[in-house]
Write an enzyme that holds these catalytic residues in place. Structure first.
Site, mmCIF file in Angstrom:
data_model
loop_
_atom_site.group_PDB
_atom_site.id
_atom_site.type_symbol
_atom_site.label_atom_id
_atom_site.label_comp_id
_atom_site.label_asym_id
_atom_site.label_seq_id
_atom_site.Cartn_x
_atom_site.Cartn_y
_atom_site.Cartn_z
ATOM 1 N N LYS A 173 -14.845 -1.028 -5.566
ATOM 2 C CA LYS A 173 -13.928 -1.469 -6.624
ATOM 3 C C LYS A 173 -14.633 -1.362 -7.960
ATOM 4 O O LYS A 173 -15.223 -2.312 -8.470
ATOM 5 C CB LYS A 173 -13.451 -2.904 -6.369
ATOM 6 C CG LYS A 173 -12.163 -3.244 -7.117
ATOM 7 C CD LYS A 173 -11.012 -2.393 -6.618
ATOM 8 C CE LYS A 173 -9.700 -2.710 -7.323
ATOM 9 N NZ LYS A 173 -8.632 -1.816 -6.909
ATOM 10 N N SER B 139 -4.136 0.553 -5.057
ATOM 11 C CA SER B 139 -4.363 -0.868 -5.304
ATOM 12 C C SER B 139 -3.027 -1.621 -5.266
ATOM 13 O O SER B 139 -2.383 -1.683 -4.225
ATOM 14 C CB SER B 139 -5.091 -1.058 -6.635
ATOM 15 O OG SER B 139 -5.915 -2.214 -6.585
#
Length: 624
Positions: free
Chosen positions: A193, A394
């Site tokens: 991430k 996401s």
């Protein structure tokens, strides 16, 4: 004297009011005239003109037309990919259309999935006997991908074609933030991430580079294979891998180099191109050299609107950053999108729902709000199919989890299962100018998060624990949707992005295919007859007058927008700068936890850059 001055002010006010009223009446009359539906009889034989001066997007945003009226520059057009495909498909079998012309002089790009979809429509038109001609001063990556589907590619002798693969630099603010005494307090889960890395360091982490390299190699390989399949004579490899040597060998003549390499078919001026097209499409109404008979794109769309026959399959597009509250097209406001879905369900005429996702994610709360609305459709008994466009990462994947089936293209960017939060603090910056902080508290969380003194240890533990719980929620939703264990999802999660082909192998996607395949699957699940349904678009009604003002301020004149290779490079740089600044501003200006893929956004031209012009991140960019 004061009485005279007062009377004069009143008269001036009346005069200004009358002038404004007349101006509004003029615009209203002009709007009524120009917004009238085109008459089929007005469309004569000629070439369907696709003058793409702007970007191809899944859902055009609604810009501020009044800003353009007040001198903020012309509005660059965004072309809906479904509209382009509809225009081409209806032209394919219409005898009035003698050819299709791609004017790519001002083309600013689009996602690889979107361009491929338009390209397939052009291929079908060619198979039906419609020649497709492309012209540009110069071609870069996206422009050449689209032009490669043409029957003939022309380029200006002063231009050329130069293809560079995806990739490049991103901005990292870590050292600058340290210099100015600003700390980005980061709370995240996910080895890959990387959205927060620009605020915590001076370079990308090795896991981030590993994931992005694998993604780009897969997408670039698809780009090369796609171009080679429709343009087999193009010898791209030497120009791509040895650009300096090839250009120098051609004495800097990029146009001739493109011709020799089979990238283009002919060199010629715009006038020569027009004269050539006129032999097929007919001469233009005027005697201007290079003119040819043209069919206006907007008029053609107006005449060829889709028919509503049979049962209805709802189609809602979720495009752009997912934000809390309300938002117009091109940005997915949680309140707006969920209300649209609930309202459509209340009408009780839908037989299935297809969700077209083209989003890098955003707010977790808004993503969950949209997911619940989609789940409501499924709870009502409707088949729900997700069709992923360029981006469904996401939060874009979060909202896809209720689907009975997920379709993606090989070049779709998806995954990025992970969340984060970021809060800036300025204690060191204040200390540098002699400002200190002090106070009293009643609990460990009093006054937290403290942006002046910095968040304390208790808040950091609470925030990180909350993020970890949110990540578990994400894993749970995906695991339930994909029939996986939490451990299996975590292994392919951790914020890593995947191309659609690999995502299919990993089980994040059910089938490879575009929107048409997703609609057909939804119809089959709803037990509808082939061809016995129509698509009911679920969207806000556009403000007609605002659209008129936008069209009035938009520049479509090919003489005003011509990009050579330097122009393409400059345009790409501007897009990257504004989008990077917008990303920085949005990250620190958000009000909640984020499920968002930043690297995904930078790979697709366009995007919301309206936030880039204000905020501390933009000021920092200016200082640098």
């Amino acid at each position: 004297m004061s009485f005279v001055k007062g009377a004069w002010k009143i008269l001036v006010g009346i005069k200004d009011a009358l002038a404004l009223l007349l101006l509004l009446m003029f615009f209203a009359l002009l709007f009524a005239i120009l917004s009238a539906r085109p008459n089929a009889a007005d469309i004569k034989d000629g070439a369907l003109m696709l003058k793409l001066q702007g970007t191809i997007v899944e859902q055009p945003a609604t810009p501020d037309p009044f800003g353009a009226l007040l001198g903020d520059g012309p509005v660059v057009r965004e072309y809906a990919v479904r509209d382009l495909i509809r225009a081409i498909e209806t032209a394919k079998d219409d005898a009035r259309v003698k050819a299709i012309v791609l004017d790519l002089d001002g083309f600013a790009g689009g996602g690889q999935v979107s361009i491929s979809a338009v390209g397939r429509a052009l291929d079908n038109a060619k198979k039906a006997g419609k020649p497709v001609y492309a012209y540009a001063t110069a071609y870069a990556n996206d422009g050449y991908q689209l032009a490669s589907h043409a029957s003939e590619i022309w380029v200006d002798p002063m231009g050329g074609a130069m293809v560079a693969g995806p990739g490049g630099s991103s901005l990292y603010f870590g050292n600058a933030l340290d210099k100015f005494g600003v700390k980005a307090n980061v709370y995240r889960v996910g080895t890959y991430k990387s959205a927060v890395e620009p605020f915590t360091g001076s370079k990308a982490s090795e896991p981030a580079k590993e994931a992005l390299s694998a993604l780009l190699e897969e997408i670039w390989g698809d780009w090369l294979a796609g171009v080679k399949s429709v343009r087999p004579k193009a010898n791209l490899q030497p120009i791509i891998m040895q650009p300096a040597e090839m250009v120098e060998a051609a004495n800097g003549n990029l146009a001739q180099l493109a011709l020799n390499a089979g990238m283009v078919d002919k060199l010629g001026s715009r006038q020569a191109f027009g004269d050539y097209v006129a032999k097929k499409a007919g001469k233009g109404l005027d005697e201007t050299p290079g003119s040819f008979a043209q069919i206006d794109y907007d008029d053609w769309l107006g005449e060829n609107e889709p028919e509503d026959e049979g049962d209805a399959i709802g189609l809602i597009t979720i495009a752009g950053t997912i934000t809390d509250g309300e938002a117009g097209p091109g940005t997915a406001g949680g309140e707006t999108v969920s209300k649209l879905i609930y309202d459509a369900l209340a009408e009780d005429d839908l037989k299935a729902l297809v969700v077209r996702v083209d989003s890098p994610g955003g707010s977790v709360l808004a993503s969950e709000q949209i997911r619940l609305a989609i789940q409501a459709a499924k709870d009502k008994g409707l088949p729900v199919v997700v069709s992923m466009a360029n981006l469904a990462a996401s939060g874009g994947y979060w909202i896809s989890t209720p689907a009975d089936a997920i379709f993606a293209e090989p070049d779709t960017i998806t995954g990025s299962i992970g969340i984060f939060g970021i809060i800036p603090s300025f204690n060191e910056a204040l200390n540098k100018i002699g400002v200190t902080t002090d106070g009293v508290t009643t609990t460990p969380l009093s006054g937290q998060p403290d942006i002046f003194a910095g968040p304390n240890a208790a808040f950091n533990r609470v925030a990180q624990s909350s993020i970890e719980n949110g990540y578990r929620d994400f894993l749970t939703r995906v695991a339930k949707s994909r029939n996986m264990t939490l451990q299996q999802v975590d292994a392919i999660g951790q914020g890593r992005v995947w191309a659609g082909g690999t995502a299919r192998q990993l089980g994040l996607v059910d089938r490879l295919g575009g929107l048409d395949e997703a609609l057909a699957d939804a119809a089959q699940r709803a037990k509808l007859k082939t061809g016995g349904y129509h698509v009911k678009t679920i969207e806000e009604e556009p403000d007609a007058f605002a659209k008129f003002l936008m069209d009035a301020t938009r520049s479509d004149d090919p003489k005003t927008v011509r990009l050579d290779l330097f122009g393409h490079a400059s345009l790409r740089q501007q897009q990257m700068m504004w989008q990077a600044a917008a990303t920085a501003q949005e990250l620190v200006g958000t009000t909640g936890v984020q499920a968002r893929c930043i690297e995904c956004e930078l790979m697709v031209p366009g995007g919301n850059v309206s936030a880039a012009r204000s905020g501390w991140a933009a000021l920092l960019a200016k200082w640098l």
